[in-house]
Design a protein around this motif. Structure first.
Motif, mmCIF file in Angstrom:
data_model
loop_
_atom_site.group_PDB
_atom_site.id
_atom_site.type_symbol
_atom_site.label_atom_id
_atom_site.label_comp_id
_atom_site.label_asym_id
_atom_site.label_seq_id
_atom_site.Cartn_x
_atom_site.Cartn_y
_atom_site.Cartn_z
ATOM 1 N N LEU A 94 0.839 -1.207 0.000
ATOM 2 C CA LEU A 94 0.000 0.000 0.000
ATOM 3 C C LEU A 94 0.870 1.252 0.000
ATOM 4 C CD1 LEU A 94 -2.726 -1.102 2.593
ATOM 5 C CD2 LEU A 94 -2.848 -1.223 0.102
ATOM 6 N N PHE A 97 -0.701 4.898 0.027
ATOM 7 C CA PHE A 97 -1.816 5.188 0.924
ATOM 8 C C PHE A 97 -1.286 5.689 2.264
ATOM 9 C CE2 PHE A 97 -3.712 2.247 -2.080
ATOM 10 C CZ PHE A 97 -4.990 2.761 -2.262
ATOM 11 N N PRO A 99 -2.592 6.750 6.073
ATOM 12 C CA PRO A 99 -3.764 6.736 6.954
ATOM 13 C C PRO A 99 -4.228 8.146 7.310
ATOM 14 C CG PRO A 99 -2.159 5.114 7.683
ATOM 15 C CD PRO A 99 -1.493 5.918 6.598
ATOM 16 N N CYS A 102 -5.827 11.717 1.851
ATOM 17 C CA CYS A 102 -6.134 11.372 0.466
ATOM 18 C C CYS A 102 -5.084 11.969 -0.442
ATOM 19 C CB CYS A 102 -7.488 11.943 0.043
ATOM 20 S SG CYS A 102 -8.915 10.976 0.547
ATOM 21 N N TRP A 108 -7.300 6.729 2.577
ATOM 22 C CA TRP A 108 -7.266 5.747 3.665
ATOM 23 C C TRP A 108 -7.909 6.382 4.892
ATOM 24 C CZ3 TRP A 108 -2.411 2.303 4.838
ATOM 25 C CH2 TRP A 108 -2.779 1.261 5.698
ATOM 26 N N GLU A 151 -9.908 2.916 -1.665
ATOM 27 C CA GLU A 151 -9.393 2.838 -0.291
ATOM 28 C C GLU A 151 -9.086 1.382 0.052
ATOM 29 O OE1 GLU A 151 -12.325 3.303 2.947
ATOM 30 O OE2 GLU A 151 -13.856 3.454 1.387
ATOM 31 N N PRO A 152 -8.052 1.141 0.846
ATOM 32 C CA PRO A 152 -7.762 -0.230 1.265
ATOM 33 C C PRO A 152 -8.622 -0.617 2.457
ATOM 34 C CG PRO A 152 -6.100 1.249 2.132
ATOM 35 C CD PRO A 152 -7.059 2.100 1.342
#
Length: 201
Positions: A94, A97, A99, A102, A108, A151-152
């Motif tokens: 990932l 990404f 946390p 964006c 995320w 998103e993951p």
């Protein structure tokens, strides 16, 4: 004493006036009904347009993930692999990404956040991938371009990967796509979960 002809004439005027009032009320009701049907038809057409645009954005996102993650895809997927996008869509690392943040098209959300608000999907300045209009020759055009974010999310069954000794259980990707009608207040949001192909260690 009134002339009988004058009485008849007075009665006729009252009857005709009453009939005209009733006809006027019926015409107003019919006009209101026609306008209501027109509004419903316009709203229905706008919603169909927004749904179509959202479906196109969803397909574009699936295509981008398939190409970026090396997952087999259909012949209708024409995406060109982007060198920066391929590591970004690696479901184990990932790489792009972050946390709580964006980057355009990749979000995320933290617990309590929604991807819709984090990516500002319904605004004029979204953190999303914009998709060209599905049918630019159509007389009915969307008020805004369709867009999507990826998103993951954790896999529901990560146990087998943890036992295999991987650093991180591979993520699934949730796609959120939005399409708009001719009226900017009409929009359709679709979501799907995509499982990219990952080579087991």
């Amino acid at each position: 004493m009134l002339n009988p002809q004058a009485q008849d004439r007075g009665f006729s005027i009252i009857a005709v006036t009453g009939a005209l009032v009733i006809i006027g009320l019926l015409m107003m009701a019919a006009l209101q009904l026609v306008q209501d049907h027109r509004r419903r038809a316009t709203l229905s057409a706008d919603r169909a347009l927004a749904l179509h645009e959202a479906e196109v954005a969803l397909a574009a996102a699936e295509c981008a993930i398939a190409v970026g993650a090396g997952t087999p895809h259909g012949d209708d997927c024409k995406a060109t692999p982007n060198a920066a996008r391929i590591p970004a869509l690696d479901p184990i690392t990932l790489a792009s990404f972050v946390p709580g943040h964006c980057t355009p098209g990749l979000c995320w959300p933290l617990p309590g956040q929604t991807v819709q608000s984090l990516a500002r999907l319904l605004t004029d300045d979204p953190q999303a991938v914009m998709v060209p209009a599905a049918d630019p020759d159509n007389w009915r055009r969307p008020s805004q371009r369709a867009r999507y974010v990826i998103e993951p999310i954790p896999d529901a069954l990560p146990g087998q990967w943890m036992q295999a000794g991987t650093v991180r259980a591979p993520a699934l990707f949730r796609i959120t796509a939005v399409g708009f009608g001719s009226d900017e207040r009409v929009n359709v949001m679709l979501q799907t979960v995509y499982r990219p192909r990952v080579t087991e260690p």
